[in-house]
Design a protein around this motif. Structure first.
Motif, PDB file in Angstrom:
ATOM      1  N   UNK A  73       1.823  25.503 -51.705  1.00  0.00           N
ATOM      2  CA  UNK A  73       2.128  26.855 -52.197  1.00  0.00           C
ATOM      3  C   UNK A  73       0.848  27.665 -52.386  1.00  0.00           C
ATOM      4  N   UNK A  74      -0.156  27.043 -52.967  1.00  0.00           N
ATOM      5  CA  UNK A  74      -1.440  27.727 -53.166  1.00  0.00           C
ATOM      6  C   UNK A  74      -2.084  28.044 -51.832  1.00  0.00           C
ATOM      7  N   UNK A  75      -1.935  27.142 -50.875  1.00  0.00           N
ATOM      8  CA  UNK A  75      -2.503  27.399 -49.547  1.00  0.00           C
ATOM      9  C   UNK A  75      -1.862  28.610 -48.890  1.00  0.00           C
ATOM     10  N   UNK A  76      -0.532  28.736 -49.071  1.00  0.00           N
ATOM     11  CA  UNK A  76       0.146  29.904 -48.509  1.00  0.00           C
ATOM     12  C   UNK A  76      -0.309  31.179 -49.204  1.00  0.00           C
ATOM     13  N   UNK A  77      -0.441  31.136 -50.530  1.00  0.00           N
ATOM     14  CA  UNK A  77      -0.925  32.314 -51.263  1.00  0.00           C
ATOM     15  C   UNK A  77      -2.321  32.718 -50.783  1.00  0.00           C
ATOM     16  N   UNK A  78      -3.193  31.723 -50.607  1.00  0.00           N
ATOM     17  CA  UNK A  78      -4.551  32.016 -50.153  1.00  0.00           C
ATOM     18  C   UNK A  78      -4.536  32.633 -48.760  1.00  0.00           C
ATOM     19  N   UNK A  79      -3.712  32.107 -47.870  1.00  0.00           N
ATOM     20  CA  UNK A  79      -3.622  32.640 -46.513  1.00  0.00           C
ATOM     21  C   UNK A  79      -3.114  34.083 -46.529  1.00  0.00           C
ATOM     22  N   UNK A 128       1.189  28.548 -40.342  1.00  0.00           N
ATOM     23  CA  UNK A 128       1.002  27.109 -40.547  1.00  0.00           C
ATOM     24  C   UNK A 128       1.269  26.724 -41.994  1.00  0.00           C
ATOM     25  N   UNK A 129       0.774  27.561 -42.912  1.00  0.00           N
ATOM     26  CA  UNK A 129       0.974  27.245 -44.330  1.00  0.00           C
ATOM     27  C   UNK A 129       2.447  27.284 -44.690  1.00  0.00           C
ATOM     28  N   UNK A 130       3.180  28.212 -44.146  1.00  0.00           N
ATOM     29  CA  UNK A 130       4.608  28.287 -44.416  1.00  0.00           C
ATOM     30  C   UNK A 130       5.326  27.049 -43.866  1.00  0.00           C
ATOM     31  N   UNK A 131       4.905  26.610 -42.652  1.00  0.00           N
ATOM     32  CA  UNK A 131       5.530  25.433 -42.046  1.00  0.00           C
ATOM     33  C   UNK A 131       5.292  24.189 -42.893  1.00  0.00           C
ATOM     34  N   UNK A 132       4.038  24.027 -43.325  1.00  0.00           N
ATOM     35  CA  UNK A 132       3.718  22.867 -44.154  1.00  0.00           C
ATOM     36  C   UNK A 132       4.453  22.926 -45.474  1.00  0.00           C
ATOM     37  N   UNK A 133       4.505  24.124 -46.051  1.00  0.00           N
ATOM     38  CA  UNK A 133       5.189  24.284 -47.330  1.00  0.00           C
ATOM     39  C   UNK A 133       6.668  23.974 -47.183  1.00  0.00           C
TER      40      UNK A 133
END
Length: 382
Positions: A167-173, A127-132
């Motif tokens: 980007x931070x959300x993807x890193x956190x995930x 999901x984070x990748x999709x949003x990013x």
């Protein structure tokens, strides 16, 4: 005249009778005296001269046999119940054999939860990748528009800020996924700990748990003893300490096998002496040959050198009853003479004589009850 002759005949007859009686009694008394006089007979004995032999110089100590190595098998998990113990004391085990099995039901549930956490983390990453990816497109477009001065700085800043958040959300995930995977890997390792395998080959020396017991992490379950070799530890005096070297030959006597000699080597020497007792510890190693077991009492002789000395057969040496004094019988002018001696080393059937016997002495080896100091003897064999 006839009467005188008759009296004379009677007197002569009486004199003859008295003479005969006197001589007969004297003869009998002589014969009787002869019978009472004991005849002195010589005892036939075997004798030998002392032999010059080479004796080994030894340093001795006593101790108990110990296993060469012992491995304590402990639980790596806590608050678990023992389901089965597959071995008992005295069983031989090989490295990798499963010795104890524990209840892993709690661990299985934790593994399921960890796998679910990994799946959630993987979904969160998707999901984070999709949003990013979506925000990245807007960010690139807005950046170009801003550079063309089509949009304001505020509009670009909002898009850029949203891009950085995603980007931070993807890193956190991604970090959460790594943590979930690490937790799963740890639980899978712990799962293996519920089946306790033998870390070494050997003999089960101690069994400390039974099925149904609850154990904590670190509790010792079993003790495995490696008994291909055994060792003996003992102390030697300060005077003997410099004589003992690593690798020196060792002779061991064990009460369980009185007729058998075992050999080994000096394996370890303590680098220091006890300042109170002035003794140092020595360790020797012996091949067990499948016979020697930990706990047996052993007498150890370390060969530290050799010397030449006079020796006599063991049967020639006697001890005075109730004392610690030793003696031999030697032949002196065809008479047995009791000679006090001092003993030294022993080697086979020979005993070293350090004092009391010379090279020219003829030592009696015959063991007979009649032999005593001053008894005449006749040497039959040498």
């Amino acid at each position: 005249m006839k009467r005188k002759y008759g009296v004379l005949i009677v007197v002569i007859a009486i004199a003859v009778i008295v003479f005969l009686l006197w001589n007969g009694g004297k003869s009998n008394s002589v014969d009787h005296a002869t019978q009472l006089t004991p005849s002195v007979q010589k005892i036939r004995v075997a004798a030998t001269k002392p032999t010059l032999m080479t004796f080994e110089d030894t340093v001795t100590f006593v101790g108990n046999l110990e296993a060469e190595e012992k491995a304590s098998v402990a639980s790596k998990v806590g608050d678990v119940t023992i389901l089965s113990v597959n071995v008992d004391v005295g069983d031989e085990v090989k490295m990798g054999d499963i010795l104890v099995e524990m209840d892993d039901s709690l661990n299985r549930r934790q593994i399921e939860e960890a796998r679910a956490a990994v799946a959630r983390a993987e979904a969160a990453i998707a999901q984070a990748r999709s949003r990013l990816a979506t925000v990245e497109k807007d960010y690139k477009r807005y950046k170009q528009l801003y550079e063309e001065q089509v949009i304001s700085r505020q509009q670009f800043d909002q898009t850029e800020g949203q891009y950085e958040v995603e980007k931070a959300g993807l890193d956190l995930a991604q970090r959460e996924l790594k943590q979930a995977q690490a937790r799963l890997e740890q639980l899978l390792i712990v799962k293996n700990y519920h089946k306790v395998a033998a870390p070494v080959s050997g003999i089960i020396a101690e069994r400390l748990v039974d099925p149904g017991d609850t154990v904590k992490s670190g509790d010792v379950l079993l003790v495995i003893s490696r008994q291909d070799n055994v060792k003996v530890k003992g102390t030697i005096t300060e005077a003997n300490y410099p004589k003992v070297k690593l690798g020196q030959n060792v002779y061991i006597k064990v009460d369980a096998f009185p007729e058998q000699d075992f050999t080994g080597k000096v394996n370890r020497i303590s680098p220091t002496l006890d300042p109170i007792t002035r003794t140092g510890e020595v360790e020797v190693r012996i091949a067990s040959q499948g016979l020697l077991k930990p706990g047996m009492f052993a007498r150890v002789e370390i060969v530290v050198g050799s010397h030449e000395a006079l020796a006599v057969p063991r049967e020639a040496v006697r001890q005075l009853a109730g004392t610690g004094e030793w003696y031999c019988f030697v032949v002196s002018d065809n008479v047995a003479q009791q000679r006090p001696i001092k003993r030294g080393a022993e080697q086979g059937n020979w005993i070293e004589i350090t004092e009391g016997i010379g090279e020219s002495d003829l030592v009696i080896t015959t063991v007979v009850r009649q032999l005593s100091d001053g008894v005449p003897v006749e040497v039959a064999t040498q």
